[in-house]
Design a protein around this motif. Sequence first.
Motif, PDB file in Angstrom:
ATOM      1  N   VAL A 150      -5.566 -10.219  -9.501  1.00  0.00           N
ATOM      2  CA  VAL A 150      -6.088  -8.861  -9.606  1.00  0.00           C
ATOM      3  C   VAL A 150      -5.126  -7.578  -9.528  1.00  0.00           C
ATOM      4  O   VAL A 150      -4.311  -7.686  -8.692  1.00  0.00           O
ATOM      5  N   ARG A 151      -5.262  -6.622 -10.395  1.00  0.00           N
ATOM      6  CA  ARG A 151      -4.289  -5.554 -10.362  1.00  0.00           C
ATOM      7  C   ARG A 151      -4.696  -4.401  -9.565  1.00  0.00           C
ATOM      8  O   ARG A 151      -5.761  -3.858  -9.968  1.00  0.00           O
ATOM      9  N   PHE A 152      -4.191  -3.842  -8.477  1.00  0.00           N
ATOM     10  CA  PHE A 152      -4.674  -2.759  -7.700  1.00  0.00           C
ATOM     11  C   PHE A 152      -4.157  -1.451  -7.863  1.00  0.00           C
ATOM     12  O   PHE A 152      -2.878  -1.507  -8.304  1.00  0.00           O
ATOM     13  N   GLU A 153      -4.812  -0.344  -7.864  1.00  0.00           N
ATOM     14  CA  GLU A 153      -4.291   0.846  -8.045  1.00  0.00           C
ATOM     15  C   GLU A 153      -4.939   1.833  -7.175  1.00  0.00           C
ATOM     16  O   GLU A 153      -6.115   1.901  -6.908  1.00  0.00           O
ATOM     17  N   PHE A 154      -4.175   2.851  -6.771  1.00  0.00           N
ATOM     18  CA  PHE A 154      -4.591   3.760  -5.593  1.00  0.00           C
ATOM     19  C   PHE A 154      -4.851   5.204  -6.542  1.00  0.00           C
ATOM     20  O   PHE A 154      -4.179   5.566  -7.224  1.00  0.00           O
ATOM     21  N   GLN A 155      -6.008   5.518  -6.548  1.00  0.00           N
ATOM     22  CA  GLN A 155      -6.603   6.638  -7.258  1.00  0.00           C
ATOM     23  C   GLN A 155      -7.195   7.667  -6.258  1.00  0.00           C
ATOM     24  O   GLN A 155      -7.610   7.383  -5.078  1.00  0.00           O
ATOM     25  N   PRO A 156      -6.890   9.083  -6.377  1.00  0.00           N
ATOM     26  CA  PRO A 156      -7.469  10.262  -5.530  1.00  0.00           C
ATOM     27  C   PRO A 156      -8.857  10.047  -5.078  1.00  0.00           C
ATOM     28  O   PRO A 156      -9.545   9.693  -5.773  1.00  0.00           O
ATOM     29  N   SER A 157      -9.154  10.044  -3.924  1.00  0.00           N
ATOM     30  CA  SER A 157     -10.754  10.079  -3.618  1.00  0.00           C
ATOM     31  C   SER A 157     -11.187  11.412  -3.494  1.00  0.00           C
ATOM     32  O   SER A 157     -10.612  12.441  -3.436  1.00  0.00           O
TER      33      SER A 157
ATOM     34  N   ASN B 150       0.913  -1.197  -0.107  1.00  0.00           N
ATOM     35  CA  ASN B 150       0.189   0.169  -0.021  1.00  0.00           C
ATOM     36  C   ASN B 150       0.761   1.083   0.074  1.00  0.00           C
ATOM     37  O   ASN B 150       1.084   1.919   0.862  1.00  0.00           O
ATOM     38  N   SER B 151       1.559   1.485  -1.233  1.00  0.00           N
ATOM     39  CA  SER B 151       2.325   2.727  -1.081  1.00  0.00           C
ATOM     40  C   SER B 151       1.581   3.902  -2.139  1.00  0.00           C
ATOM     41  O   SER B 151       0.746   3.604  -3.079  1.00  0.00           O
ATOM     42  N   CYS B 152       2.053   5.139  -1.626  1.00  0.00           N
ATOM     43  CA  CYS B 152       1.406   6.116  -2.276  1.00  0.00           C
ATOM     44  C   CYS B 152       1.858   6.377  -3.737  1.00  0.00           C
ATOM     45  O   CYS B 152       3.096   6.183  -4.131  1.00  0.00           O
ATOM     46  N   PRO B 153       0.725   6.549  -4.763  1.00  0.00           N
ATOM     47  CA  PRO B 153       1.256   6.667  -6.141  1.00  0.00           C
ATOM     48  C   PRO B 153       2.103   7.718  -6.484  1.00  0.00           C
ATOM     49  O   PRO B 153       2.884   7.893  -7.507  1.00  0.00           O
ATOM     50  N   ILE B 154       2.035   8.764  -5.758  1.00  0.00           N
ATOM     51  CA  ILE B 154       2.783  10.012  -5.869  1.00  0.00           C
ATOM     52  C   ILE B 154       4.222  10.242  -5.158  1.00  0.00           C
ATOM     53  O   ILE B 154       5.328  10.145  -6.094  1.00  0.00           O
ATOM     54  N   CYS B 155       4.324   9.466  -3.956  1.00  0.00           N
ATOM     55  CA  CYS B 155       5.686   9.926  -3.245  1.00  0.00           C
ATOM     56  C   CYS B 155       6.085   8.419  -3.032  1.00  0.00           C
ATOM     57  O   CYS B 155       7.303   8.282  -2.457  1.00  0.00           O
ATOM     58  N   HIS B 156       5.280   7.618  -3.051  1.00  0.00           N
ATOM     59  CA  HIS B 156       5.725   6.075  -2.541  1.00  0.00           C
ATOM     60  C   HIS B 156       6.089   5.662  -1.198  1.00  0.00           C
ATOM     61  O   HIS B 156       6.573   4.752  -0.825  1.00  0.00           O
TER      62      HIS B 156
ATOM     63  N   CYS C 201       2.083  13.567   1.499  1.00  0.00           N
ATOM     64  CA  CYS C 201       1.274  14.304   0.611  1.00  0.00           C
ATOM     65  C   CYS C 201      -0.042  14.907   0.960  1.00  0.00           C
ATOM     66  O   CYS C 201      -0.440  15.967   0.567  1.00  0.00           O
ATOM     67  N   ASP C 202      -0.567  14.274   2.180  1.00  0.00           N
ATOM     68  CA  ASP C 202      -1.756  14.985   2.767  1.00  0.00           C
ATOM     69  C   ASP C 202      -2.961  14.727   1.628  1.00  0.00           C
ATOM     70  O   ASP C 202      -3.640  15.362   1.577  1.00  0.00           O
ATOM     71  N   GLU C 203      -2.913  13.283   0.921  1.00  0.00           N
ATOM     72  CA  GLU C 203      -3.790  13.044   0.327  1.00  0.00           C
ATOM     73  C   GLU C 203      -4.716  11.581   0.553  1.00  0.00           C
ATOM     74  O   GLU C 203      -4.036  11.075   1.287  1.00  0.00           O
ATOM     75  N   ASN C 204      -5.948  11.424   0.179  1.00  0.00           N
ATOM     76  CA  ASN C 204      -6.665  10.287   0.633  1.00  0.00           C
ATOM     77  C   ASN C 204      -6.835   9.554  -0.885  1.00  0.00           C
ATOM     78  O   ASN C 204      -7.008  10.215  -2.048  1.00  0.00           O
TER      79      ASN C 204
END
Length: 73
Positions: free
Chosen positions: A66-73, A4-10, A24-27
């Motif tokens: 399954v390929r998982f991807e994190f997207q901004p909520s 579960n790594s951030c897609p922006i900063c990892h 990043c202070d992102e959800n």
Amino acid sequence: MNENSCPICHDELSWTGEYHCQSCDENFKKIGFCPDCDAELEKLQACGSASYFCNACNELKSKSKVRFEFQPS
């Protein structure tokens, strides 16, 4: 690498009812995609376990494929 790594900063994402990156202070929301047709999967939860269903293929998919991807909520 963390699952579960951030897609922006990892950096590692924390769980606070949703995935959150402290740096990043992102959800984010975690989305699963079909390994065969790349369609977004529907998550089915029952009795403490989760399954993934592809409406395009009309079948259950193994979580391990399954390929998982994190997207901004």
